[in-house]
Design a protein around this motif. Structure first.
Motif, PDB file in Angstrom:
ATOM      1  N   GLY A  37      35.061  45.687  46.108  1.00 29.98           N
ATOM      2  CA  GLY A  37      35.964  44.588  46.426  1.00 29.98           C
ATOM      3  C   GLY A  37      37.432  44.947  46.356  1.00 29.98           C
ATOM      4  N   ILE A  38      37.764  46.249  46.486  1.00 30.21           N
ATOM      5  CA  ILE A  38      39.166  46.647  46.495  1.00 30.21           C
ATOM      6  C   ILE A  38      39.845  46.013  47.712  1.00 30.21           C
ATOM      7  CG2 ILE A  38      40.770  48.589  46.613  1.00 30.21           C
ATOM      8  CD1 ILE A  38      38.627  50.324  45.310  1.00 30.21           C
ATOM      9  N   GLY A  39      40.979  45.389  47.491  1.00 27.03           N
ATOM     10  CA  GLY A  39      41.646  44.640  48.546  1.00 27.03           C
ATOM     11  C   GLY A  39      41.332  43.162  48.493  1.00 27.03           C
ATOM     12  N   GLY A  40      40.408  42.791  47.590  1.00 22.39           N
ATOM     13  CA  GLY A  40      40.060  41.389  47.384  1.00 22.39           C
ATOM     14  C   GLY A  40      40.071  41.085  45.910  1.00 22.39           C
ATOM     15  N   ALA A  41      38.883  40.766  45.389  1.00 19.69           N
ATOM     16  CA  ALA A  41      38.723  40.543  43.953  1.00 19.69           C
ATOM     17  C   ALA A  41      37.925  41.719  43.395  1.00 19.69           C
ATOM     18  CB  ALA A  41      38.005  39.230  43.679  1.00 19.69           C
ATOM     19  N   PRO A  42      38.585  42.773  42.904  1.00 21.37           N
ATOM     20  CA  PRO A  42      37.873  43.972  42.453  1.00 21.37           C
ATOM     21  C   PRO A  42      36.886  43.668  41.319  1.00 21.37           C
ATOM     22  CG  PRO A  42      40.220  44.398  42.671  1.00 21.37           C
ATOM     23  CD  PRO A  42      40.044  42.915  42.775  1.00 21.37           C
ATOM     24  N   GLU A  43      35.676  44.201  41.469  1.00 22.93           N
ATOM     25  CA  GLU A  43      34.639  44.027  40.448  1.00 22.93           C
ATOM     26  C   GLU A  43      34.231  45.389  39.918  1.00 22.93           C
ATOM     27  OE1 GLU A  43      30.267  41.891  39.776  1.00 22.93           O
ATOM     28  OE2 GLU A  43      31.426  41.551  41.597  1.00 22.93           O
ATOM     29  N   PHE A  44      34.191  45.504  38.610  1.00 26.93           N
ATOM     30  CA  PHE A  44      33.924  46.776  37.932  1.00 26.93           C
ATOM     31  C   PHE A  44      32.556  46.718  37.270  1.00 26.93           C
ATOM     32  CE2 PHE A  44      34.406  49.404  33.998  1.00 26.93           C
ATOM     33  CZ  PHE A  44      34.595  50.635  34.607  1.00 26.93           C
ATOM     34  N   SER A  45      31.769  47.753  37.461  1.00 29.24           N
ATOM     35  CA  SER A  45      30.491  47.854  36.760  1.00 29.24           C
ATOM     36  C   SER A  45      30.273  49.298  36.348  1.00 29.24           C
ATOM     37  CB  SER A  45      29.331  47.374  37.637  1.00 29.24           C
ATOM     38  OG  SER A  45      29.194  48.189  38.784  1.00 29.24           O
ATOM     39  N   ALA A  46      29.685  49.474  35.165  1.00 28.51           N
ATOM     40  CA  ALA A  46      29.416  50.812  34.652  1.00 28.51           C
ATOM     41  C   ALA A  46      28.165  50.788  33.794  1.00 28.51           C
ATOM     42  CB  ALA A  46      30.597  51.325  33.829  1.00 28.51           C
ATOM     43  N   ARG A  47      27.388  51.845  33.881  1.00 20.23           N
ATOM     44  CA  ARG A  47      26.162  51.969  33.094  1.00 20.23           C
ATOM     45  C   ARG A  47      26.176  53.268  32.318  1.00 20.23           C
ATOM     46  NH1 ARG A  47      21.821  48.614  35.128  1.00 20.23           N
ATOM     47  NH2 ARG A  47      22.357  47.603  37.110  1.00 20.23           N
ATOM     48  N   GLY A  48      25.496  53.259  31.180  1.00 23.33           N
ATOM     49  CA  GLY A  48      25.306  54.469  30.409  1.00 23.33           C
ATOM     50  C   GLY A  48      24.124  55.255  30.935  1.00 23.33           C
ATOM     51  N   GLY A  49      23.859  56.396  30.342  1.00 13.02           N
ATOM     52  CA  GLY A  49      22.743  57.224  30.778  1.00 13.02           C
ATOM     53  C   GLY A  49      21.399  56.558  30.642  1.00 13.02           C
ATOM     54  N   ASP A  50      21.300  55.539  29.776  1.00 12.74           N
ATOM     55  CA  ASP A  50      20.047  54.811  29.601  1.00 12.74           C
ATOM     56  C   ASP A  50      19.888  53.675  30.599  1.00 12.74           C
ATOM     57  OD1 ASP A  50      21.978  53.062  28.706  1.00 12.74           O
ATOM     58  OD2 ASP A  50      21.189  52.877  26.660  1.00 12.74           O
ATOM     59  N   GLY A  51      20.870  53.511  31.488  1.00  8.24           N
ATOM     60  CA  GLY A  51      20.784  52.463  32.492  1.00  8.24           C
ATOM     61  C   GLY A  51      21.342  51.127  32.069  1.00  8.24           C
ATOM     62  N   GLU A  52      21.707  51.004  30.801  1.00 10.72           N
ATOM     63  CA  GLU A  52      22.249  49.739  30.311  1.00 10.72           C
ATOM     64  C   GLU A  52      23.715  49.598  30.714  1.00 10.72           C
ATOM     65  OE1 GLU A  52      20.575  47.290  28.662  1.00 10.72           O
ATOM     66  OE2 GLU A  52      18.768  48.492  29.089  1.00 10.72           O
ATOM     67  N   TYR A  53      24.105  48.333  30.993  1.00  9.61           N
ATOM     68  CA  TYR A  53      25.486  48.085  31.380  1.00  9.61           C
ATOM     69  C   TYR A  53      26.446  48.334  30.218  1.00  9.61           C
ATOM     70  CZ  TYR A  53      24.650  46.044  36.003  1.00  9.61           C
ATOM     71  OH  TYR A  53      24.323  45.857  37.316  1.00  9.61           O
ATOM     72  N   LEU A  54      27.524  49.057  30.532  1.00  7.77           N
ATOM     73  CA  LEU A  54      28.623  49.217  29.586  1.00  7.77           C
ATOM     74  C   LEU A  54      29.744  48.228  29.907  1.00  7.77           C
ATOM     75  CD1 LEU A  54      28.843  53.123  29.600  1.00  7.77           C
ATOM     76  CD2 LEU A  54      27.745  51.683  27.871  1.00  7.77           C
ATOM     77  N   ALA A  55      29.818  47.837  31.169  1.00  9.49           N
ATOM     78  CA  ALA A  55      30.828  46.873  31.607  1.00  9.49           C
ATOM     79  C   ALA A  55      30.376  46.281  32.931  1.00  9.49           C
ATOM     80  CB  ALA A  55      32.188  47.545  31.777  1.00  9.49           C
ATOM     81  N   LYS A  56      30.736  45.014  33.147  1.00  9.51           N
ATOM     82  CA  LYS A  56      30.377  44.374  34.417  1.00  9.51           C
ATOM     83  C   LYS A  56      31.204  43.111  34.578  1.00  9.51           C
ATOM     84  CE  LYS A  56      26.334  43.114  37.200  1.00  9.51           C
ATOM     85  NZ  LYS A  56      26.862  41.901  37.825  1.00  9.51           N
ATOM     86  N   GLY A  57      31.875  42.977  35.726  1.00 11.46           N
ATOM     87  CA  GLY A  57      32.603  41.758  35.992  1.00 11.46           C
ATOM     88  C   GLY A  57      33.852  41.952  36.824  1.00 11.46           C
ATOM     89  N   ILE A  58      34.456  40.831  37.214  1.00  7.49           N
ATOM     90  CA  ILE A  58      35.693  40.835  37.975  1.00  7.49           C
ATOM     91  C   ILE A  58      36.828  41.356  37.096  1.00  7.49           C
ATOM     92  CG2 ILE A  58      37.376  39.397  39.177  1.00  7.49           C
ATOM     93  CD1 ILE A  58      34.823  39.627  40.709  1.00  7.49           C
ATOM     94  N   LEU A  59      37.685  42.197  37.668  1.00  6.62           N
ATOM     95  CA  LEU A  59      38.846  42.700  36.942  1.00  6.62           C
ATOM     96  C   LEU A  59      39.980  41.688  37.080  1.00  6.62           C
ATOM     97  CD1 LEU A  59      38.683  46.454  38.022  1.00  6.62           C
ATOM     98  CD2 LEU A  59      37.945  45.448  35.860  1.00  6.62           C
ATOM     99  N   SER A  60      40.129  40.843  36.078  1.00 10.35           N
ATOM    100  CA  SER A  60      41.063  39.720  36.161  1.00 10.35           C
ATOM    101  C   SER A  60      42.518  40.159  36.251  1.00 10.35           C
ATOM    102  CB  SER A  60      40.878  38.791  34.950  1.00 10.35           C
ATOM    103  OG  SER A  60      41.070  39.509  33.743  1.00 10.35           O
ATOM    104  N   ASN A  61      42.812  41.380  35.794  1.00 14.64           N
ATOM    105  CA  ASN A  61      44.193  41.864  35.841  1.00 14.64           C
ATOM    106  C   ASN A  61      44.547  42.505  37.177  1.00 14.64           C
ATOM    107  OD1 ASN A  61      42.345  43.927  35.138  1.00 14.64           O
ATOM    108  ND2 ASN A  61      44.029  45.246  34.499  1.00 14.64           N
ATOM    109  N   LEU A  62      43.578  42.551  38.124  1.00 10.21           N
ATOM    110  CA  LEU A  62      43.813  43.111  39.446  1.00 10.21           C
ATOM    111  C   LEU A  62      43.544  42.043  40.502  1.00 10.21           C
ATOM    112  CD1 LEU A  62      42.099  46.585  38.957  1.00 10.21           C
ATOM    113  CD2 LEU A  62      44.525  46.049  38.771  1.00 10.21           C
ATOM    114  N   ASN A  63      44.128  42.228  41.691  1.00  7.58           N
ATOM    115  CA  ASN A  63      43.991  41.210  42.733  1.00  7.58           C
ATOM    116  C   ASN A  63      44.014  41.844  44.113  1.00  7.58           C
ATOM    117  OD1 ASN A  63      46.783  41.725  43.341  1.00  7.58           O
ATOM    118  ND2 ASN A  63      47.316  40.411  41.596  1.00  7.58           N
ATOM    119  N   THR A  64      44.281  41.018  45.125  1.00  8.73           N
ATOM    120  CA  THR A  64      44.216  41.491  46.507  1.00  8.73           C
ATOM    121  C   THR A  64      45.265  42.550  46.834  1.00  8.73           C
ATOM    122  OG1 THR A  64      45.632  39.665  47.217  1.00  8.73           O
ATOM    123  CG2 THR A  64      43.257  39.325  47.337  1.00  8.73           C
ATOM    124  N   THR A  65      46.318  42.607  46.053  1.00  4.48           N
ATOM    125  CA  THR A  65      47.373  43.600  46.304  1.00  4.48           C
ATOM    126  C   THR A  65      47.180  44.875  45.495  1.00  4.48           C
ATOM    127  OG1 THR A  65      48.835  42.700  44.584  1.00  4.48           O
ATOM    128  CG2 THR A  65      49.008  41.746  46.798  1.00  4.48           C
TER     129      THR A  65
END
Length: 402
Positions: A37-65
């Protein structure tokens, strides 16, 4: 102390990343993820080696610009807490076009960047964003070596005849020739073929990298002999929004008779054609498969017709076919595309096992097939990581603090 390698694959609206250990046996990332969603509402997701989420969600400090630099800054701020104290020894980038300049992984310098910028017109959907990620890393962590790994490099083993266009020799001498792409994917598949084909891995193999961008590569001895893409990533197979092989007279007609400018033709051929253009619905194969619109079905059937035709042409470059490998998003996940494509190749002795194909198994060919058919997931990130390991080891780059 154990070290870490970061790989980055930067696109127009997304950034994929993975962290690998420096140990050459570690081809599975300890951390991986993406920003969409770069250029819109960027969403960040990351997983560890076990497949579990380390982070997931809209990056509220970033925007369309928010730029790629902003995205990289967020990633490089978030990442250290997940490196487990390991120093980051290198950052590897997928760079689509290396042109005639680069045939191997290369340490990024200002001179290298200047050369890569001249290739932007040849890969306008990819090259600018690949380079934006490099510049962003340079700003935030100039002390960390960056290694550029090129999609064109794998095809440098091709015979000169396979790279030439039938154009005036002076243009060929200037570098207007067939380069080929998706080389990192082909390099990975070539590396794992012996695990699945044994000695046949060094035989006559065609790999079909079918995704939103798509191409095929004919190999012998696990080296590129011929490929469907050429000077740019427009050539060859029909793709998500790209036309594939096109009579150049169509371009002349659009400009001379329809009054289209070069930029308008570029926009149409790169972003409005392919599955999207023919269906009028979507560039996403899964969306089209779920649609009841006859235009969606026609787009799928044209995609497979073109795939079978181009594959048959590539067979002549390697004198036959021992194995066909499907990979990338569509190749790995669409049983329908594999079936429709292979049905047109039955005259070659190529037959699928319907149940294995429907279940997305590794071996797809039936017992009656004289050609082995496989479905193998690709791993371009692992190729970039291995290139960084080799570069660091051979060039004695010292640990960096990150």
């Amino acid at each position: 102390m154990s070290k870490a390698i970061l790989t980055l694959n930067s696109g127009s609206s997304s950034l994929k990343f993975a962290v690998f250990g420096f140990d050459a046996t570690q081809n599975t990332p300890g951390v991986s993820g993406k920003v969409t969603g770069i250029g819109g509402a960027p969403e960040f997701s990351a997983r560890g080696g076990d497949g579990e989420y380390l982070a997931k969600g809209i990056l509220s400090n970033l925007n369309t610009t928010s730029s790629h630099e902003d995205i990289i800054a967020h990633l490089l701020t978030w990442l250290p807490q997940h490196l487990e104290g390991r120093p980051l020894i290198a950052i590897g980038h997928r760079v689509v076009h290396g042109g005639s300049f680069f045939a191997a992984p290369t340490l990024v310098t200002n001179d290298v960047l200047d050369k890569l910028k001249t290739l932007i017109p040849l890969a306008p959907l990819h090259q600018p964003h690949n380079l934006a990620a490099i510049r962003a890393v340079t700003k935030w962590h100039p002390e960390v070596p960056q290694i550029a790994c090129f999609d064109t490099a794998f095809h440098r083993t091709q015979d000169r005849l396979a790279s030439l266009f039938a154009l005036p020799r002076s243009l060929s001498d200037e570098g207007i020739m067939r380069y080929g792409f998706h080389g990192l994917s082909y390099e990975y598949i070539a590396s794992v073929l012996p695990q699945h084909l044994g000695s046949q891995a060094d035989g006559r193999v065609i790999v079909a990298h079918l995704g939103n961008g798509a191409s095929m590569c004919a190999m012998t001895n696990r080296q590129s002999v011929a490929t469907s893409m050429g000077f740019t990533a427009l050539d060859g197979l029909m793709m998500g929004s790209r036309c594939g092989t096109l009579d150049p007279g169509v371009v002349l007609y659009l400009m001379q008779s329809k009054g289209m400018t070069a930029s308008q033709v570029e926009e149409m051929l790169y972003r409005q054609s392919g599955l999207l253009g023919v269906s009028g619905i979507s560039n996403n194969m899964q969306v089209l498969q779920n649609s009841s619109d006859p235009h969606a079905r026609e787009a799928i059937e044209l995609y497979c017709f073109r795939a079978a035709s181009i594959l048959a042409g590539l067979v002549s470059a390697i004198g036959g076919l021992d194995a066909l490998v499907f990979t990338a998003g569509t190749g790995e996940n669409s049983a329908l595309v594999r079936k429709l494509t292979c049905d047109r190749l039955a005259w070659m002795g190529l037959h699928l096992d319907a149940e294995a194909n429907d279940k997305n198994q590794i071996t797809l060919s039936s017992s009656q097939s004289t050609v082995a058919v496989l479905r193998l997931p690709t791993n371009e990130e692992a190729v970039v990581a291995e290139a960084c390991r080799s570069f660091v080891t051979n060039n004695q780059i010292q640990d960096q603090k990150f």
